[in-house]
Motif scaffolding. Structure first.
Motif, PDB file in Angstrom:
ATOM      1  N   UNK A 140      23.368 -45.093 -14.836  1.00 16.55           N
ATOM      2  CA  UNK A 140      22.506 -46.235 -14.557  1.00 16.55           C
ATOM      3  C   UNK A 140      22.617 -47.306 -15.642  1.00 16.55           C
ATOM      4  N   UNK A 141      22.503 -46.892 -16.885  1.00 18.62           N
ATOM      5  CA  UNK A 141      22.515 -47.873 -17.970  1.00 18.62           C
ATOM      6  C   UNK A 141      23.929 -48.400 -18.245  1.00 18.62           C
ATOM      7  N   UNK A 142      24.923 -47.564 -18.023  1.00 18.63           N
ATOM      8  CA  UNK A 142      26.301 -48.026 -18.181  1.00 18.63           C
ATOM      9  C   UNK A 142      26.600 -49.120 -17.153  1.00 18.63           C
ATOM     10  N   UNK A 143      26.170 -48.903 -15.916  1.00 22.33           N
ATOM     11  CA  UNK A 143      26.390 -49.906 -14.866  1.00 22.33           C
ATOM     12  C   UNK A 143      25.697 -51.223 -15.220  1.00 22.33           C
ATOM     13  N   UNK A 144      24.513 -51.125 -15.804  1.00 27.26           N
ATOM     14  CA  UNK A 144      23.793 -52.343 -16.206  1.00 27.26           C
ATOM     15  C   UNK A 144      24.568 -53.101 -17.274  1.00 27.26           C
ATOM     16  N   UNK A 145      25.091 -52.381 -18.250  1.00 27.60           N
ATOM     17  CA  UNK A 145      25.840 -53.028 -19.320  1.00 27.60           C
ATOM     18  C   UNK A 145      27.149 -53.630 -18.813  1.00 27.60           C
ATOM     19  N   UNK A 146      27.827 -52.903 -17.956  1.00 26.99           N
ATOM     20  CA  UNK A 146      29.073 -53.431 -17.391  1.00 26.99           C
ATOM     21  C   UNK A 146      28.804 -54.701 -16.600  1.00 26.99           C
ATOM     22  N   UNK A 147      27.682 -54.727 -15.872  1.00 26.17           N
ATOM     23  CA  UNK A 147      27.332 -55.914 -15.109  1.00 26.17           C
ATOM     24  C   UNK A 147      27.129 -57.131 -15.989  1.00 26.17           C
ATOM     25  N   UNK A 148      26.587 -56.906 -17.199  1.00 25.37           N
ATOM     26  CA  UNK A 148      26.348 -58.024 -18.116  1.00 25.37           C
ATOM     27  C   UNK A 148      27.561 -58.342 -18.976  1.00 25.37           C
ATOM     28  N   UNK A 149      28.392 -57.328 -19.229  1.00 24.31           N
ATOM     29  CA  UNK A 149      29.534 -57.510 -20.125  1.00 24.31           C
ATOM     30  C   UNK A 149      30.777 -56.866 -19.501  1.00 24.31           C
ATOM     31  N   UNK A 150      31.303 -57.432 -18.436  1.00 22.42           N
ATOM     32  CA  UNK A 150      32.413 -56.811 -17.709  1.00 22.42           C
ATOM     33  C   UNK A 150      33.696 -56.665 -18.528  1.00 22.42           C
ATOM     34  N   UNK A 151      33.852 -57.462 -19.577  1.00 24.45           N
ATOM     35  CA  UNK A 151      35.083 -57.407 -20.362  1.00 24.45           C
ATOM     36  C   UNK A 151      34.950 -56.542 -21.618  1.00 24.45           C
ATOM     37  N   UNK A 152      33.806 -55.936 -21.812  1.00 28.34           N
ATOM     38  CA  UNK A 152      33.594 -55.130 -23.016  1.00 28.34           C
ATOM     39  C   UNK A 152      34.352 -53.806 -22.927  1.00 28.34           C
ATOM     40  N   UNK A 153      34.618 -53.222 -24.078  1.00 26.69           N
ATOM     41  CA  UNK A 153      35.301 -51.939 -24.135  1.00 26.69           C
ATOM     42  C   UNK A 153      34.394 -50.856 -23.541  1.00 26.69           C
ATOM     43  N   UNK A 154      34.875 -50.096 -22.558  1.00 24.63           N
ATOM     44  CA  UNK A 154      34.024 -49.086 -21.909  1.00 24.63           C
ATOM     45  C   UNK A 154      33.457 -48.054 -22.876  1.00 24.63           C
ATOM     46  N   UNK A 155      34.265 -47.609 -23.835  1.00 25.30           N
ATOM     47  CA  UNK A 155      33.781 -46.609 -24.782  1.00 25.30           C
ATOM     48  C   UNK A 155      32.662 -47.174 -25.653  1.00 25.30           C
ATOM     49  N   UNK A 156      32.783 -48.450 -26.030  1.00 27.27           N
ATOM     50  CA  UNK A 156      31.733 -49.079 -26.828  1.00 27.27           C
ATOM     51  C   UNK A 156      30.431 -49.192 -26.032  1.00 27.27           C
ATOM     52  N   UNK A 157      30.559 -49.505 -24.749  1.00 24.77           N
ATOM     53  CA  UNK A 157      29.366 -49.579 -23.906  1.00 24.77           C
ATOM     54  C   UNK A 157      28.698 -48.212 -23.811  1.00 24.77           C
ATOM     55  N   UNK A 158      29.505 -47.170 -23.671  1.00 21.88           N
ATOM     56  CA  UNK A 158      28.941 -45.817 -23.630  1.00 21.88           C
ATOM     57  C   UNK A 158      28.235 -45.483 -24.944  1.00 21.88           C
ATOM     58  N   UNK A 159      28.821 -45.908 -26.051  1.00 21.10           N
ATOM     59  CA  UNK A 159      28.185 -45.660 -27.349  1.00 21.10           C
ATOM     60  C   UNK A 159      26.811 -46.326 -27.404  1.00 21.10           C
TER      61      UNK A 159
END
Length: 252
Positions: A140-159
């Motif tokens: 849920x929270x990963x999807x929210x972050x990806x929606x706001x920052x689609x170009x961010x590094x996925x591993x960093x978003x998970x962190x």
């Protein structure tokens, strides 16, 4: 996107807020700041801590000596990364299990008892389902972050997702990709008895990334940090996850 560093210092800020009106923290609070910095960043030298916390090296050593006496930290030689210098080798400090216990885990006994009851009355599948539902925040929270920052590094978003939940997570480059490192686990003692919690966590990481991930080490199994290998896209079979908690324990 909120910088990861802001999450890393959450515990330290909480301790600072408890200081006296004059801005001088009592010894107990300063000692907690030292321990919290080790919790958030992993093994630290006295010089590292002095710089990070704005304290003198002598003050840091005084608090480290007390933490050592209390059994909350242990020291070990810093691994040399080049030509060894003369003189006494530097030492770094890491939290013991007792040190981790001082931050949370006060509900471990209750949580473990509840899971034992669930296992006895509804079976192991019920425990696994509970573990999966508990980790639903990751997707849920990963999807929210990806929606706001689609170009961010996925591993960093998970962190960031895990740090917001108290896992003190960060990333680093590994031999075959990136590594998600969690310096703290809020449920480590319960997960030691119920590995389904770690398995569900690894599955959730692999699911949101859509790739094979491998758990290299876990605090619940006695390692110093939870480490998950996220191979680069060129060498990762998509859609598969694998959990091997003790494959490559972190250095103690």
């Amino acid at each position: 996107m909120k910088p990861l560093g802001q999450y890393r210092h959450t515990v330290v800020v909480e301790f600072e807020a408890s200081g006296t009106a004059g801005g001088v923290l009592p010894d107990g609070s300063t000692r907690q700041r030292v321990a919290a910095s080790i919790l958030q960043a992993g093994a630290r030298t006295a010089a590292d801590l002095a710089t990070e916390l704005g304290l003198t090296p002598a003050a840091v050593r005084r608090h480290l000596d007390q933490l050592l006496d209390d059994g909350l930290v242990v020291s070990r030689p810093v691994r040399s990364r080049g030509e060894r210098r003369r003189g006494r080798p530097a030492r770094e400090f890491v939290l013991t299990d007792a040190g981790r216990d001082t931050f949370d885990q006060q509900y471990d006994d209750l949580a473990a008892a509840a899971l034992r009851f669930l296992s006895e009355t509804a079976g192991e599948d019920a425990v696994r389902e509970f573990a999966r539902r508990r980790m639903s925040f990751v997707e849920r929270r990963y999807a929210e972050l990806v929606g706001r920052h689609p170009d961010a590094d996925p591993a960093e978003l998970l962190a960031e997702v895990f740090s917001a939940e108290g896992y003190a997570a960060s990333t680093r480059t590994g031999p075959v990709g990136e590594q998600l490192c969690q310096q703290h686990c809020p449920v480590a003692h319960v997960a030691a008895e119920f590995p389904q919690l770690c398995e569900a966590e690894t599955e959730a990481i692999g699911r949101v990334l859509g790739s094979h991930v491998q758990r290299l080490a876990t605090i619940a199994h006695g390692d110093g940090v939870c480490t998950t290998c996220i191979p680069s896209a060129t060498g990762a079979p998509s859609g598969n996850t694998q959990t091997t908690p003790r494959a490559a324990p972190a250095a103690r």
